[in-house]
Motif scaffolding. Sequence first.
Motif, mmCIF file in Angstrom:
data_model
loop_
_atom_site.group_PDB
_atom_site.id
_atom_site.type_symbol
_atom_site.label_atom_id
_atom_site.label_comp_id
_atom_site.label_asym_id
_atom_site.label_seq_id
_atom_site.Cartn_x
_atom_site.Cartn_y
_atom_site.Cartn_z
ATOM 1 N N ARG A 6 -28.149 11.821 -27.318
ATOM 2 C CA ARG A 6 -27.787 12.835 -26.673
ATOM 3 C C ARG A 6 -27.797 14.123 -27.257
ATOM 4 N NH1 ARG A 6 -22.740 11.499 -22.274
ATOM 5 N NH2 ARG A 6 -23.880 13.458 -21.513
ATOM 6 N N MET A 7 -27.057 14.331 -28.618
ATOM 7 C CA MET A 7 -27.137 15.358 -29.546
ATOM 8 C C MET A 7 -28.545 15.714 -29.661
ATOM 9 S SD MET A 7 -24.143 14.312 -32.155
ATOM 10 C CE MET A 7 -24.330 16.038 -32.976
ATOM 11 N N THR A 8 -29.451 14.956 -30.097
ATOM 12 C CA THR A 8 -30.807 15.109 -30.331
ATOM 13 C C THR A 8 -31.530 15.886 -29.307
ATOM 14 O OG1 THR A 8 -30.962 12.895 -31.750
ATOM 15 C CG2 THR A 8 -33.140 14.140 -31.004
ATOM 16 N N ARG A 9 -31.145 15.740 -27.908
ATOM 17 C CA ARG A 9 -31.833 16.506 -26.838
ATOM 18 C C ARG A 9 -31.452 17.809 -27.106
ATOM 19 N NH1 ARG A 9 -29.389 12.423 -22.685
ATOM 20 N NH2 ARG A 9 -29.994 10.564 -23.476
ATOM 21 N N HIS A 10 -30.500 18.297 -27.412
ATOM 22 C CA HIS A 10 -30.061 19.801 -27.709
ATOM 23 C C HIS A 10 -30.331 20.324 -29.137
ATOM 24 C CE1 HIS A 10 -28.065 19.015 -23.755
ATOM 25 N NE2 HIS A 10 -27.734 18.218 -24.313
ATOM 26 N N SER A 11 -30.794 21.444 -29.419
ATOM 27 C CA SER A 11 -31.083 22.007 -30.589
ATOM 28 C C SER A 11 -29.801 22.347 -31.404
ATOM 29 C CB SER A 11 -32.000 23.281 -30.246
ATOM 30 O OG SER A 11 -31.084 24.219 -29.793
ATOM 31 N N GLN A 12 -28.857 22.521 -30.611
ATOM 32 C CA GLN A 12 -27.508 22.676 -31.445
ATOM 33 C C GLN A 12 -26.369 21.875 -30.806
ATOM 34 O OE1 GLN A 12 -26.910 26.889 -31.182
ATOM 35 N NE2 GLN A 12 -28.301 27.321 -32.875
ATOM 36 N N ALA A 13 -25.767 21.279 -31.561
ATOM 37 C CA ALA A 13 -24.483 20.316 -31.174
ATOM 38 C C ALA A 13 -23.665 19.932 -32.023
ATOM 39 C CB ALA A 13 -24.996 19.157 -30.358
ATOM 40 N N LEU A 14 -22.440 19.944 -31.832
ATOM 41 C CA LEU A 14 -21.378 19.274 -32.559
ATOM 42 C C LEU A 14 -20.993 18.037 -32.406
ATOM 43 C CD1 LEU A 14 -18.872 19.936 -34.927
ATOM 44 C CD2 LEU A 14 -17.870 21.180 -33.053
ATOM 45 N N CYS A 15 -20.420 17.240 -33.159
ATOM 46 C CA CYS A 15 -19.870 15.804 -32.705
ATOM 47 C C CYS A 15 -18.580 15.585 -33.703
ATOM 48 C CB CYS A 15 -20.634 14.779 -32.605
ATOM 49 S SG CYS A 15 -19.739 13.253 -32.044
ATOM 50 N N VAL A 16 -17.315 15.499 -33.350
ATOM 51 C CA VAL A 16 -16.364 15.535 -34.120
ATOM 52 C C VAL A 16 -15.812 13.967 -34.031
ATOM 53 C CG1 VAL A 16 -13.727 16.000 -34.724
ATOM 54 C CG2 VAL A 16 -15.714 17.871 -34.087
ATOM 55 N N VAL A 17 -15.649 12.944 -35.062
ATOM 56 C CA VAL A 17 -15.037 11.868 -34.784
ATOM 57 C C VAL A 17 -13.964 11.509 -35.781
ATOM 58 C CG1 VAL A 17 -17.524 10.888 -34.552
ATOM 59 C CG2 VAL A 17 -16.699 11.200 -36.815
ATOM 60 N N ASN A 18 -13.213 10.442 -35.456
ATOM 61 C CA ASN A 18 -11.838 10.539 -36.209
ATOM 62 C C ASN A 18 -11.787 9.957 -37.646
ATOM 63 O OD1 ASN A 18 -10.492 10.974 -33.917
ATOM 64 N ND2 ASN A 18 -11.663 9.267 -32.911
ATOM 65 N N THR A 19 -12.998 9.343 -38.060
ATOM 66 C CA THR A 19 -12.968 8.730 -39.551
ATOM 67 C C THR A 19 -14.411 9.311 -40.141
ATOM 68 O OG1 THR A 19 -14.102 6.650 -39.017
ATOM 69 C CG2 THR A 19 -11.669 6.837 -38.933
ATOM 70 N N THR A 20 -14.286 9.158 -41.644
ATOM 71 C CA THR A 20 -15.491 9.465 -42.208
ATOM 72 C C THR A 20 -16.633 8.388 -42.064
ATOM 73 O OG1 THR A 20 -14.437 8.496 -44.342
ATOM 74 C CG2 THR A 20 -14.309 11.023 -44.104
ATOM 75 N N GLY A 21 -16.133 7.139 -41.770
ATOM 76 C CA GLY A 21 -17.048 6.038 -41.642
ATOM 77 C C GLY A 21 -17.921 6.471 -40.524
ATOM 78 N N ASP A 22 -17.034 6.725 -39.410
ATOM 79 C CA ASP A 22 -17.895 7.059 -38.247
ATOM 80 C C ASP A 22 -18.643 8.315 -38.304
ATOM 81 O OD1 ASP A 22 -16.319 4.765 -36.867
ATOM 82 O OD2 ASP A 22 -14.958 6.201 -35.823
ATOM 83 N N ALA A 23 -18.374 9.154 -38.782
ATOM 84 C CA ALA A 23 -19.203 10.341 -39.304
ATOM 85 C C ALA A 23 -20.409 10.137 -40.364
ATOM 86 C CB ALA A 23 -18.439 11.352 -40.213
ATOM 87 N N ARG A 24 -20.329 9.022 -41.232
ATOM 88 C CA ARG A 24 -21.404 8.706 -41.728
ATOM 89 C C ARG A 24 -22.433 7.903 -40.976
ATOM 90 N NH1 ARG A 24 -18.894 6.896 -45.725
ATOM 91 N NH2 ARG A 24 -18.188 4.979 -44.842
ATOM 92 N N GLU A 25 -21.977 7.003 -40.166
ATOM 93 C CA GLU A 25 -22.852 6.329 -39.300
ATOM 94 C C GLU A 25 -23.688 7.287 -38.231
ATOM 95 O OE1 GLU A 25 -24.795 3.114 -37.718
ATOM 96 O OE2 GLU A 25 -23.588 3.205 -39.396
ATOM 97 N N LEU A 26 -22.970 8.134 -37.639
ATOM 98 C CA LEU A 26 -23.666 8.884 -36.757
ATOM 99 C C LEU A 26 -24.484 9.883 -37.242
ATOM 100 C CD1 LEU A 26 -23.735 9.938 -33.781
ATOM 101 C CD2 LEU A 26 -21.735 11.462 -34.169
ATOM 102 N N PHE A 27 -24.060 10.443 -38.374
ATOM 103 C CA PHE A 27 -25.198 11.139 -39.454
ATOM 104 C C PHE A 27 -26.337 10.441 -39.537
ATOM 105 C CE2 PHE A 27 -26.697 12.711 -43.400
ATOM 106 C CZ PHE A 27 -26.707 14.037 -43.158
ATOM 107 N N ARG A 28 -26.265 9.209 -39.879
ATOM 108 C CA ARG A 28 -27.303 8.640 -40.425
ATOM 109 C C ARG A 28 -28.475 8.336 -39.072
ATOM 110 N NH1 ARG A 28 -24.859 4.322 -44.172
ATOM 111 N NH2 ARG A 28 -23.514 3.934 -42.685
ATOM 112 N N LEU A 29 -27.991 8.384 -37.758
ATOM 113 C CA LEU A 29 -28.597 8.122 -36.647
ATOM 114 C C LEU A 29 -29.331 9.416 -36.184
ATOM 115 C CD1 LEU A 29 -26.183 5.981 -34.861
ATOM 116 C CD2 LEU A 29 -28.049 4.872 -35.715
ATOM 117 N N LEU A 30 -29.021 10.289 -36.466
ATOM 118 C CA LEU A 30 -29.591 11.892 -36.318
ATOM 119 C C LEU A 30 -31.127 11.952 -37.115
ATOM 120 C CD1 LEU A 30 -26.593 14.109 -35.965
ATOM 121 C CD2 LEU A 30 -27.832 13.385 -34.322
ATOM 122 N N PRO A 31 -31.741 12.749 -36.438
ATOM 123 C CA PRO A 31 -32.823 13.072 -37.326
ATOM 124 C C PRO A 31 -32.820 13.869 -38.681
ATOM 125 C CG PRO A 31 -33.088 13.983 -34.883
ATOM 126 C CD PRO A 31 -31.972 13.374 -35.050
ATOM 127 N N ALA A 32 -33.376 13.706 -39.756
ATOM 128 C CA ALA A 32 -33.442 14.458 -40.774
ATOM 129 C C ALA A 32 -33.892 15.732 -40.607
ATOM 130 C CB ALA A 32 -33.889 13.742 -42.029
#
Length: 176
Positions: A6-32
């Motif tokens: 869903r974030m990738t469908r938008h040119s600008q998007a913010l996602c806030v998660v609860n832990t650094t592990g969750d942030a790392r996992e989501l970051f890896r799933l986004l296009p570089a």
Amino acid sequence: AEVAQRMTRHSQALCVVNTTGDARELFRLLPAGDRFHLSARLCPAHRQEKLDRIRRLLQDGRPCRLVSTQLIEAGVDVDFPLAFRALGPLDSIIQTAGRCNREGRRPEPCPVIVFRPQKGSLPPGAYRIASEKTEEFLNRHPDAAQRLHQPDFYARYFAELYPLVGRESAEADPVF
């Protein structure tokens, strides 16, 4: 994975998660290329450097997708047209909303989408208790989206939360 799509469908998007592990996992799933990550594990100078670049991209209308821990919720001035927030304490969700159309310059509503991570985790102690209370509270108030601007709505939430965490909660929560 769904939030990343869903974030990738938008040119600008913010996602806030609860832990650094969750942030790392989501970051890896986004296009570089146009993705950024912020957490308290970065040194302050590095965080500031990233925030300066993110603000320039947002202002110029260029692609920018940011995954952050709750670090961004207090004292960080960014203005995204769309935000996602992992279910957490109600005040944290509202803080994330303050990073979406922060300047009020966009004429159309800018959504803040609250989601429950499939494999996400919560920090222990008062944060976990507040997150669980938020879910229960919002389930009892299906009209919450229309009432989030009303101070009495928050007063009721905190009146229910404080007896659960107590005055000593800050001292009882370990700092990791």
